[in-house]
Design a protein around this motif. Sequence first.
Motif, PDB file in Angstrom:
ATOM      1  N   THR A   1       0.861  -1.179   0.000  1.00  0.00           N
ATOM      2  CA  THR A   1       0.000   0.000   0.000  1.00  0.00           C
ATOM      3  C   THR A   1       0.895   1.226   0.000  1.00  0.00           C
ATOM      4  OG1 THR A   1      -1.716  -1.148   1.266  1.00  0.00           O
ATOM      5  CG2 THR A   1      -1.811   1.258   1.219  1.00  0.00           C
TER       6      THR A   1
ATOM      7  N   GLU B   1      -1.145  12.680   0.961  1.00  0.00           N
ATOM      8  CA  GLU B   1      -2.278  12.979   0.090  1.00  0.00           C
ATOM      9  C   GLU B   1      -2.280  14.412  -0.439  1.00  0.00           C
ATOM     10  OE1 GLU B   1      -5.965  11.993   1.935  1.00  0.00           O
ATOM     11  OE2 GLU B   1      -5.726   9.847   1.553  1.00  0.00           O
TER      12      GLU B   1
ATOM     13  N   ARG C   1      -4.065  12.580  -3.549  1.00  0.00           N
ATOM     14  CA  ARG C   1      -5.426  12.123  -3.274  1.00  0.00           C
ATOM     15  C   ARG C   1      -6.305  12.108  -4.523  1.00  0.00           C
ATOM     16  NH1 ARG C   1      -8.037  17.121   0.271  1.00  0.00           N
ATOM     17  NH2 ARG C   1      -8.116  18.674  -1.404  1.00  0.00           N
TER      18      ARG C   1
ATOM     19  N   SER D   1      -5.383   7.670  -9.035  1.00  0.00           N
ATOM     20  CA  SER D   1      -5.951   6.328  -8.909  1.00  0.00           C
ATOM     21  C   SER D   1      -4.976   5.412  -8.185  1.00  0.00           C
ATOM     22  CB  SER D   1      -6.247   5.758 -10.303  1.00  0.00           C
ATOM     23  OG  SER D   1      -5.019   5.536 -10.998  1.00  0.00           O
ATOM     24  N   LYS D   2      -5.459   4.218  -7.823  1.00  0.00           N
ATOM     25  CA  LYS D   2      -4.607   3.216  -7.179  1.00  0.00           C
ATOM     26  C   LYS D   2      -3.403   2.890  -8.059  1.00  0.00           C
ATOM     27  CE  LYS D   2      -3.118  -0.623  -5.178  1.00  0.00           C
ATOM     28  NZ  LYS D   2      -2.163  -0.593  -4.049  1.00  0.00           N
ATOM     29  N   GLY D   3      -3.644   2.708  -9.341  1.00  0.00           N
ATOM     30  CA  GLY D   3      -2.544   2.390 -10.243  1.00  0.00           C
ATOM     31  C   GLY D   3      -1.524   3.506 -10.331  1.00  0.00           C
TER      32      GLY D   3
ATOM     33  N   THR E   1      -0.854   5.792  -7.986  1.00  0.00           N
ATOM     34  CA  THR E   1      -0.066   5.880  -6.756  1.00  0.00           C
ATOM     35  C   THR E   1       0.954   4.752  -6.676  1.00  0.00           C
ATOM     36  OG1 THR E   1      -1.758   4.642  -5.505  1.00  0.00           O
ATOM     37  CG2 THR E   1      -1.898   7.047  -5.483  1.00  0.00           C
ATOM     38  N   GLN E   2       0.613   3.593  -7.233  1.00  0.00           N
ATOM     39  CA  GLN E   2       1.570   2.488  -7.271  1.00  0.00           C
ATOM     40  C   GLN E   2       2.764   2.850  -8.159  1.00  0.00           C
ATOM     41  OE1 GLN E   2       1.554   0.138  -5.269  1.00  0.00           O
ATOM     42  NE2 GLN E   2       2.252  -1.793  -6.092  1.00  0.00           N
TER      43      GLN E   2
ATOM     44  N   SER F   1       4.932   5.340  -6.288  1.00  0.00           N
ATOM     45  CA  SER F   1       5.725   4.679  -5.259  1.00  0.00           C
ATOM     46  C   SER F   1       6.955   4.004  -5.856  1.00  0.00           C
ATOM     47  CB  SER F   1       4.850   3.657  -4.530  1.00  0.00           C
ATOM     48  OG  SER F   1       5.542   3.065  -3.451  1.00  0.00           O
TER      49      SER F   1
ATOM     50  N   GLY G   1      -3.007  -3.615  -9.154  1.00  0.00           N
ATOM     51  CA  GLY G   1      -3.589  -2.331  -9.535  1.00  0.00           C
ATOM     52  C   GLY G   1      -3.035  -1.735 -10.812  1.00  0.00           C
TER      53      GLY G   1
END
Length: 233
Positions: A79, A84, A127, A130-132, A134-135, A138, A158
Motif C-alpha cells: 500500500t 495525500e 489524493r 488512482s490506485k494504479g 499511486t503504485q 511509489s 492495480g
Amino acid sequence: MISVKNLTKEYKKFKAVDNISLAAKPGEITILLGPNGAGKSTTIKSIAGLLKFEGEITIWEYPNKTVDAKKIFGYIPETPALYELLTPWEHAEFIAKAYKLDEDWKEKIKAIFERLEIYDKKDKYVRELSKGMTQKLSISLALLTEPKAVLFDEPLVGLDPKAINEVLKIFEELKRDGRSVLVSTHIIDTINEVWDRAYILNKGRITSEVTKARLEGRDLKTMFFELTEGAEE
C-alpha cells in the motif's frame, strides 16, 4: 545483497516467522511466495526495518536499520505510503533533499515519470490519483535514489497490462545492473518469465528454495500449490 539470517518474529506466543533465512543476491530477481498467513508480510516489514525481530538482516552487509543501509535500499510497500496533499513532483523533491541527490534528479525523475506514464499527473495532489497511479509513483520514488537493493511488495497489483510489462522490464534492468531485487508476490504467472530464485514460505517457515535453472521444466505455480496444499489461499 539482501541477507536474512535466522529471522524470528513472535506476537505474544504466536510465531509469525520461525527462524527463516534467505538471500536476494546481486544480479538476481528473487521472489518470495506464500499463501495468506504464511509470514510474508512479517518478513517484508522486518527487512524494511518496520518491526522489531530476532535474527540478522543486512543490506549489502549493513544492518538493515542503519542509515548506511537505508541509503542504498529501495522499498515499495503493498500500500503506497504517500502524502495525500503533496504532488508527485513534491514527493520527488522531498526525496531528493532527504538523500542529498545531485541537481540532475529532476531529469531522472522526469524520465521515470514519463516511462510509467505519470508525468502529466506530476502537479496533481496524490489524493486525486488512482490506485494504479499511486503504485507507479511509489515505484518511481524508490528508483530515484538508484538503490543497490530493492524490495517490491506486491508491485503489480492495480497496474494495467502495459504498466506491468514496463515494471517487469525494470526488474530485468536492475538485475543487469547487478542490483539485488526481492519481490513478494502472489501473481506467479505474470512474473514467471523473469525470476531467478524463489523462496516458498508456509506457516512461518521456508518450505523450499528453488532456482529456475534447477526447476528443470517443472512449473513453479504447480510446485507452489503442492508445497502449500491445505494452507489458506
